[in-house]
Write a protein that holds these residues in place. Structure first.
Motif, PDB file in Angstrom:
ATOM      1  N   ASP A 191       0.826  -1.213   0.000  1.00  0.00           N
ATOM      2  CA  ASP A 191       0.000   0.000   0.000  1.00  0.00           C
ATOM      3  C   ASP A 191       0.856   1.257   0.000  1.00  0.00           C
ATOM      4  O   ASP A 191       0.480   2.285  -0.583  1.00  0.00           O
ATOM      5  N   ASP A 262      -4.570  -5.322   9.465  1.00  0.00           N
ATOM      6  CA  ASP A 262      -5.316  -4.559   8.478  1.00  0.00           C
ATOM      7  C   ASP A 262      -6.481  -3.878   9.189  1.00  0.00           C
ATOM      8  O   ASP A 262      -7.517  -4.498   9.467  1.00  0.00           O
ATOM      9  N   GLN A 264      -8.466  -1.759   8.080  1.00  0.00           N
ATOM     10  CA  GLN A 264      -9.623  -1.562   7.211  1.00  0.00           C
ATOM     11  C   GLN A 264     -10.702  -2.612   7.457  1.00  0.00           C
ATOM     12  O   GLN A 264     -11.901  -2.339   7.353  1.00  0.00           O
ATOM     13  N   ASN A 265     -10.276  -3.843   7.791  1.00  0.00           N
ATOM     14  CA  ASN A 265     -11.215  -4.947   7.923  1.00  0.00           C
ATOM     15  C   ASN A 265     -11.759  -5.108   9.341  1.00  0.00           C
ATOM     16  O   ASN A 265     -12.540  -6.026   9.601  1.00  0.00           O
ATOM     17  N   GLU A 286      -3.290   8.299   6.733  1.00  0.00           N
ATOM     18  CA  GLU A 286      -3.902   6.970   6.726  1.00  0.00           C
ATOM     19  C   GLU A 286      -5.094   6.908   7.674  1.00  0.00           C
ATOM     20  O   GLU A 286      -6.121   6.287   7.358  1.00  0.00           O
ATOM     21  N   GLU A 289      -7.981   8.655   6.102  1.00  0.00           N
ATOM     22  CA  GLU A 289      -8.513   7.880   4.980  1.00  0.00           C
ATOM     23  C   GLU A 289      -9.401   6.741   5.468  1.00  0.00           C
ATOM     24  O   GLU A 289     -10.485   6.499   4.922  1.00  0.00           O
ATOM     25  N   ILE A 290      -8.973   6.030   6.514  1.00  0.00           N
ATOM     26  CA  ILE A 290      -9.800   4.957   7.075  1.00  0.00           C
ATOM     27  C   ILE A 290     -11.091   5.513   7.651  1.00  0.00           C
ATOM     28  O   ILE A 290     -12.181   4.936   7.475  1.00  0.00           O
ATOM     29  N   ARG A 293     -13.530   6.405   4.826  1.00  0.00           N
ATOM     30  CA  ARG A 293     -14.177   5.214   4.248  1.00  0.00           C
ATOM     31  C   ARG A 293     -15.252   4.679   5.183  1.00  0.00           C
ATOM     32  O   ARG A 293     -16.306   4.205   4.733  1.00  0.00           O
ATOM     33  N   ALA A 294     -14.979   4.734   6.488  1.00  0.00           N
ATOM     34  CA  ALA A 294     -15.991   4.279   7.437  1.00  0.00           C
ATOM     35  C   ALA A 294     -17.228   5.168   7.410  1.00  0.00           C
ATOM     36  O   ALA A 294     -18.366   4.679   7.471  1.00  0.00           O
TER      37      ALA A 294
END
Length: 615
Positions: A191, A262, A264-265, A286, A289-290, A293-294
């Motif tokens: 990434d 991770d 993100q998951n 970062e 960004e997370i 997205r959430a």
């Protein structure tokens, strides 16, 4: 006890004899590699390189009697050391395995990685030898011939240039393998490569312009395009390696702590329950960004959780940093030891040139004044850099597109009558010698061009620190007079001083029955020093006169601080490339010009002093 000592001595003796035997074999292997490379250079490599890269348009010469022999010895010695090191590594396999040291993976994997590394390096070398270098030298030779130079390359400079480019392109071809290895070792995430691909492409363009030595877009693209393609191949390789090694779900280290999680998951509960190590390398970008997205997914609880954990980590790091800084300041006594060292060193330097003792407080004031003035230029740095880059680009483009050849032809025409200009040959000993000279001259002209602009923007800060007083618009007048003085002095130097000097040197060489083959850089630096150098030299007393009459810096102040000026000039000239001789020549020439300016000001202010004395 005695038996154990004898047994230990026997074991050590056996080990030493084994090491001695292996070193003897390694020495023999190194000597064989040295001799093979030494004779291969003369018999096969150099003739093949000249025929493939240069043809008949350029020649390679030896400048000194020992150039060929010493270069063969250096390259042969390097090759011999590589052969000997390879032999030692090969013979060290079994002892290392006996001690439990081995590379991870199977032997088949080792063989595949080694074969891939060799194939990639060989591919880079083949591309450099058959594609890049012939096209690059064709361009460099044609450009030199168009400018009226003879491509007569020194065998040392030319060979080092060729080998350096071949080695760089060969190592560059290893980029996919290096990127995959970094991901396999959990050092870098794919990434990161994907996120910073724009930065990587920009770095590749900069590196390509530095490596090939030619600024034209075609030559740069010959390096930049393959390197960019290899970067994206490496990005794909990194993703494949991560899937194959199972790193995408967070592989655990030997200590049982997740090496990579991770985020993100994970859901909100998982993020709050994750160990602090999972957030150790998380950047603000970062985390945001997370969280974004959430929020897009409608999970505001997860977004709040990731931001809370990141802020807690940042606050913890800030406390640790502050504590360590306070401890360090306590050990050093204060946080200003660096500036104190500068002040103490400068005070000792200035005391050697001053009649009165110069204290650290005096130098400290100068230091802080200078820092204040430089800091005031930050808001105008974009304009200053823009003007500097524009001037450098214009001058370099003119010289690069044939201007340097026009200057050479015009200068030879204006040599004194009777000078055999046909005997004056200008040669290139290095493939990029002319380009390096053009870039240096462009940078120097750019510095001279932005100097009035820098002083204009720095003037409010100079007045604030009470270093000088005058109307800032004086610098517009000063810039105009500076330009006129520079042009007039350069014209005088170009038409009278430089031709006289070169004519004398040519006549002296021909009188000694010598063949004239001046190096490009040496010849043009001589012309530059005797033309533009004369103009710059005249600018010193002219500037002093302007400063005195406009009230910027008075004659009394210039006379009082002449020692500090001398020290500053010598320090600045020491930064010039060219060694001690250039530093002394340039430095003392400027100091002499400053002395001439003081003499002119003494005569100019004579009336003022007489009036002051009578009143």
């Amino acid at each position: 006890m005695g038996g154990e000592k004898l047994r230990l001595e026997g074991v050590l003796g056996t080990a030493l004899r084994s090491v001695r035997s292996e070193l003897r074999i390694a020495f023999v292997v190194g000597v064989v590699g040295f001799l093979a490379t030494f004779y291969a250079l003369r018999l096969f490599i150099w003739p093949e390189l000249e025929g493939q890269l240069l043809g008949t348009k350029a020649v390679v010469v030896a400048v000194t009697p020992f150039d060929v022999v010493l270069l063969q010895a250096k390259i042969g010695l390097f090759a011999g050391l590589l052969f000997a090191s390879g032999w030692i590594l090969y013979r060290s396999r079994e002892p290392l395995r006996g001690r439990g040291a081995s590379f991870p993976g199977r032997r088949r994997t080792h063989f595949f990685v080694g074969a891939l590394a060799i194939a990639l390096f060989a591919g880079g070398v083949v591309y450099a030898y058959y594609v890049f270098l012939p096209l690059l030298f064709a361009f460099l030779i044609s450009n030199a011939v168009t400018a009226g130079f003879q491509p007569t390359y020194s065998i040392v400079d030319w060979t080092q240039f060729v080998f350096l480019l071949v080695l760089v392109l060969g190592l560059t071809a290893e980029l996919p393998l290096i990127m995959g290895g970094l991901v396999y070792a959990d050092i870098v995430s794919p990434d990161l490569f994907r996120e910073y691909w724009r930065h990587a492409v920009f770095a590749i363009v900069v590196i390509s312009s530095m490596v090939n030595g030619s600024p034209d877009p075609f030559s740069m693209s010959l390096v930049a395009i393959p390197m960019t393609a290899l970067y994206f191949v490496g990005l794909g390789t990194a993703k494949v390696v991560r899937r194959a090694s199972g790193n995408s779900r967070g592989r655990r280290s030997r200590s049982g702590v997740p090496a990579e999680i991770d985020l993100q998951n994970l859901d909100a509960k998982g993020i709050r329950a994750a160990p602090p190590e999972a957030f150790a390398t998380l950047t603000e970008h970062e985390a945001l960004e997370i969280a974004d997205r959430a929020l897009d997914a409608g999970d505001s609880e997860k977004a709040a959780a990731i931001l809370d954990r990141f802020e807690a980590r940042a606050e913890s790091d800030g406390l640790v940093a502050n504590d360590s800084q306070n401890d360090q300041e306590g050990k050093n006594g204060s946080s200003g030891d660096v500036s104190g060292t500068v002040e103490r060193t400068a005070s000792r330097m200035a005391a050697a040139f001053a009649e009165e003792e110069t204290t650290e407080d005096d130098i400290g004031g100068y230091y802080y004044d200078l820092r204040f003035v430089v800091g005031s230029l930050r808001s105008k740095s974009f304009r200053i850099i823009g003007v500097f880059m524009a001037v450098v680009a214009l001058v370099f483009t003119y010289l690069y597109q044939g201007g340097i050849g026009e200057i050479k032809r015009d200068f030879l025409i204006h040599l004194p009558a009777g000078t055999p200009t046909s005997e004056v040959n200008i040669v290139l000993l290095h493939p990029v010698e002319a380009l390096a000279f053009e870039m240096k001259v462009s940078l120097l002209v750019g510095v001279v061009a932005v100097l009035p602009l820098v002083l204009y923007y720095a003037w409010p800060a100079i007045e604030t620190r009470e270093l000088a007083r005058a109307n800032r618009n004086v610098f517009f007048v000063w810039a105009g007079v500076l330009a006129l003085g520079l042009l007039a002095g350069s014209f005088v130097g170009y038409r009278f001083v430089a031709p006289t000097v070169v004519s004398y040197l040519v006549a002296d060489a021909l009188g000694a029955n010598m063949i004239i083959a001046y190096r490009t850089a040496a010849f043009f630096w001589l012309v530059f020093a005797t033309t533009v150098g004369v103009g710059l030299w005249i600018e010193v007393p002219v500037t002093m006169l302007l400063f005195h009459h406009s009230g910027v810096v008075r004659y009394r102040t210039m006379r009082t601080y002449w020692r500090q000026v001398a020290v500053g000039v010598l320090v600045a000239s020491s930064l010039l490339p060219g060694g001690v001789l250039l530093m002394v020549g340039v430095g003392f020439a400027i100091i002499l010009a400053y002395g001439v300016g003081l003499s002119v000001l003494w005569v100019d202010s004579l009336g003022e002093r007489l009036v002051r004395a009578t009143t």
